[in-house]
Every structure is written in C-alpha cells, then in structure tokens.
Design a protein around this motif. Structure first.
Motif, PDB file in Angstrom:
ATOM      1  N   THR A  79      -6.532 -11.310  -0.855  1.00  0.00           N
ATOM      2  CA  THR A  79      -5.616 -11.042  -1.473  1.00  0.00           C
ATOM      3  C   THR A  79      -6.578  -9.704  -2.350  1.00  0.00           C
ATOM      4  N   ALA A  80      -8.087 -10.232  -2.741  1.00  0.00           N
ATOM      5  CA  ALA A  80      -8.845  -9.029  -3.512  1.00  0.00           C
ATOM      6  C   ALA A  80      -8.522  -8.024  -2.500  1.00  0.00           C
ATOM      7  N   ARG A  81      -9.102  -8.193  -1.030  1.00  0.00           N
ATOM      8  CA  ARG A  81      -9.000  -6.797   0.590  1.00  0.00           C
ATOM      9  C   ARG A  81      -8.212  -6.800   0.090  1.00  0.00           C
ATOM     10  N   CYS A 102       0.799  -1.317   0.171  1.00  0.00           N
ATOM     11  CA  CYS A 102      -0.263   0.068  -0.457  1.00  0.00           C
ATOM     12  C   CYS A 102       0.847   1.036  -0.665  1.00  0.00           C
ATOM     13  N   VAL A 103       1.851   1.623   0.427  1.00  0.00           N
ATOM     14  CA  VAL A 103       2.692   2.568   0.962  1.00  0.00           C
ATOM     15  C   VAL A 103       3.481   2.884  -0.498  1.00  0.00           C
ATOM     16  N   SER A 142      -8.012  -4.043  -2.726  1.00  0.00           N
ATOM     17  CA  SER A 142      -8.613  -2.844  -3.230  1.00  0.00           C
ATOM     18  C   SER A 142      -8.118  -2.095  -2.412  1.00  0.00           C
ATOM     19  N   GLN A 143      -7.273  -2.028  -1.079  1.00  0.00           N
ATOM     20  CA  GLN A 143      -6.498  -1.192  -0.367  1.00  0.00           C
ATOM     21  C   GLN A 143      -5.382  -0.721  -0.909  1.00  0.00           C
ATOM     22  N   TRP A 158      -6.890   2.126  -2.802  1.00  0.00           N
ATOM     23  CA  TRP A 158      -7.397   3.036  -1.901  1.00  0.00           C
ATOM     24  C   TRP A 158      -6.089   4.267  -1.563  1.00  0.00           C
ATOM     25  N   TYR A 159      -5.059   3.369  -1.311  1.00  0.00           N
ATOM     26  CA  TYR A 159      -4.054   4.421  -1.229  1.00  0.00           C
ATOM     27  C   TYR A 159      -3.305   5.335  -2.611  1.00  0.00           C
ATOM     28  N   PHE A 160      -3.701   4.342  -3.972  1.00  0.00           N
ATOM     29  CA  PHE A 160      -3.028   5.499  -4.416  1.00  0.00           C
ATOM     30  C   PHE A 160      -4.281   5.951  -5.158  1.00  0.00           C
TER      31      PHE A 160
END
Length: 377
Positions: free
Chosen positions: A287-289, A257-258, A292-293, A296-298
C-alpha cells in the motif's frame, strides 16, 4: 511566513539515509528536504508533509510513522518531472491531545496556503481533512471540496472523529464549502438518508460503479476543486492490503492513480490529503508503494496544469456553438490538453467532459449542466 520549525518533529527521514543512497534521477536525490540547518521552501511548487495522528480513529492509538513508510517508497521512484520542484517538510509534531496536533497541522497548512503552495498531506486518520478545509476557511475563501471514500462520514458524534468530520465541515456556520463532491461511495455502506442530505444541499455524490464505468467524468469534478481528500478505504483490499476494515470492492490501484493525476492537473487544487494508511497493517509495503505511485501521478498531472492556457487566450481553444432544448451555449476545447469547458447562462465557464458536449450536440441536457443550474438558483 512565520517560522514553522517548532511544529515539526526533529530529524527528517532523509537524515536516516547515507550519502549515495539514491541515484541522481530518483526522487530521493531531487526532493529538497527540510533538515535543521536548511528550511527554505520559497522555490517549491509542491510541499509534502506528514501527520501520523490517528486518534481520530481510535483515542488510544499511537502516533504513526506511516508517512515515513510512504517516503521509503516514494524516494525510490524516478523523477520524470524536473520542471516541478518538490520539497518535503517532514512530520507534524504530536500534540498532547488530538486537538493540539490538529491545530499544528492547520497552522502549517494555512501558512502554506497563503504562500501559494500546493500541499500533499500524508495522514493519519481521515478527520485531518477538516484541517485542510480549515486552512481555507481561516483565509475566508469559499472552496469546492472533493472526497474519495467508500463511506460517507456524516455520523453525529460529540467529538469530531474520522466517521463524523463531514458533519462539521459541511454544516457548521459560517461555512465556506461552496460545493462538495463525494467520489466512489459504496451503496451498501451508505445510509440512504445521508444521500438525501447531500442531495438537499445540492452536493454531488458518485457511486463506485458509476465512477469506474466513466472515470474520465471525474476529471472536471477535480478540475473544479480546491481540496481533494483520499481515504485509502476507497481502494479494494486486494490492491491496498492495509485496509483491514475495507471492502473487497473498490477502486483498483491504477484507478486511484488516475484520480490523483486528475487532481494534479487542476490549476485550482492546492490541497491533497491521503489518509487511512497504517504501516503496521501493510503487507509487503504494497500500500505504501501504491500511495507513492499516486503521488507520482499527482506530480505528473501538475505538469499539465503548468502548460494549460488561460481561458481568455482564445487562440488556444477550439470553440463549439451548440443549441440544445432551447438553450444556446458555447463549449471550449483546449488545443494543449484536449480538456473541455461549457458556458452557463450566467456567462461563467465550468469544466466539463467530451461526453457533455456530445449530449448537448444530440439535443440532450447534460446532467452536469442541470446540477450547475440548480446551484445557481
């Protein structure tokens, strides 16, 4: 822009959801979805499209519904980013051959590139990265490309596959890759001669351990990239159980996510691809979750790029003049985002990190400086 509807499958994921499925602040109620009677993306900042083509991994593979499995999780997340307008174009139609699907994806990406849109591709096998690149190549634009992958896909094969697409992308002529960065490779899976090849081409490659120790050093790398491709095998199996052929080592979910947030922050980056996800191998949709996160971070990072000042707005930066090993240069620090740039001898500014500034202040030559100088020769 040409009518792109023929390249997409009929019926959108959102049409399987009844009224009131999503709360007003969830993404499912805020993403504009392109259904048969509504196909206008002029106002969108970011466009999501799926491509479940997996024949680059296995010639006998079926077309995957994995992009919709990601949407199932993404649409349930809450939107904190009302200033960013998101649209979802749906899924690329499967072609009779893998090359037919690739051509459709490339045409859509090229059109969106020319329209100035930022695109998130939900794959599909990793070779679809080549279509991201082709969208830039067709417009004659030189780019910096970055890939996160535990492997280095430089195999030599007769047909392009998910294990060989980098050979075509980095060596075919004419070539429009100005610079390439490989993030998170795992040494025991990388042939030493592959690394020698990348080094001879003056490309950068970052070992998993080095990235994890100083992940903030990847922010300037991605800030300088137009294209970012993320293979889910870069994430360790425990955090992405879809990786049945993955590794017990790799990035954690939060590190992934970073990296995607760093990509979103880049005002140059307009093409993100997330590949290697097969819903059939996912455990409890974990993994789908995670994907999706990552998206979200992008989007969260995209907000930063919208607030960053231009380098010519001098009052928005703190200026540091530094001398090191007979070199005089200037570092800039943004007052808005605390990001750094350094000036090269050719007077161009390149993204850098606080660590680069500290090394120069200690009369040491930052490695980033050396690599940039090599590429100028």
């Amino acid at each position: 822009m040409q009518d792109l509807r023929p390249f997409f499958t009929p019926g959108h994921f959102i049409e399987t959801k009844g009224p009131g499925t999503y709360e007003p602040l969830q993404w499912g109620a805020n993403i504009q979805c392109f259904t048969s009677d509504q196909f206008n993306w002029e106002d969108a900042d970011i466009i999501i499209l799926g491509c479940g083509e997996q024949r680059g991994d296995d010639p006998e593979a079926n077309y995957s519904n994995s992009p919709d499995a990601i949407r199932e999780q993404l649409y349930n997340l809450y939107s904190w980013h009302s200033a960013v307008k998101i649209a979802d174009a749906g899924n690329i139609r499967q072609g009779e051959t893998v090359d037919d699907t690739r051509a459709a994806l490339r045409i859509v990406l090229e059109e969106l590139q020319q329209a100035g849109k930022t695109v998130i591709v939900l794959g599909g096998s990793h070779d679809l990265t080549f279509q991201q690149y082709e969208a830039f190549k067709r417009t004659g634009k030189m780019i910096n490309a970055s890939v996160a992958d535990m492997l280095i896909d430089l195999d030599e094969t007769e047909a392009m596959t998910s294990k060989s697409f980098l050979m075509d992308m980095l060596t075919a002529q004419p070539n429009f890759v100005k610079h390439y960065s490989h993030i998170g490779f795992q040494s025991y899976y990388a042939h030493p001669r592959m690394l020698e090849t990348l080094d001879k081409l003056r490309f950068d490659f970052f070992r998993l351990g080095k990235v994890r120790d100083h992940i903030e050093d990847m922010e300037p790398v991605l800030r300088n990239s137009e294209l970012f491709s993320f293979d889910m095998n870069a994430i360790r199996y425990s955090d992405a159980p879809v990786n049945v052929n993955g590794s017990p080592n790799g990035f954690t979910g939060d590190e992934a996510c970073v990296l995607t947030r760093f990509a979103g922050m880049s005002d140059k980056l307009s093409s993100l691809g997330i590949y290697g996800y097969d819903a059939a191998n996912d455990t409890h949709n974990m993994t789908a979750r995670l994907i999706s996160q990552m998206i979200w971070y992008f989007i969260d990072g995209y907000l930063v790029r919208k607030t960053e000042a231009e380098l010519h707005e001098h009052e928005e930066f703190v200026v540091f003049h530094v001398s090191f090993t007979d070199n005089d240069t200037t570092f800039l620090k943004s007052k808005r985002t605390n990001r750094w740039w350094m000036k090269l001898p050719n007077q161009a500014y390149v993204p850098c990190s606080y660590k680069d500034y500290m090394l120069a202040s200690s009369d040491e030559i930052p490695e980033r400086w050396l690599r940039e100088q090599e590429r100028l020769l």
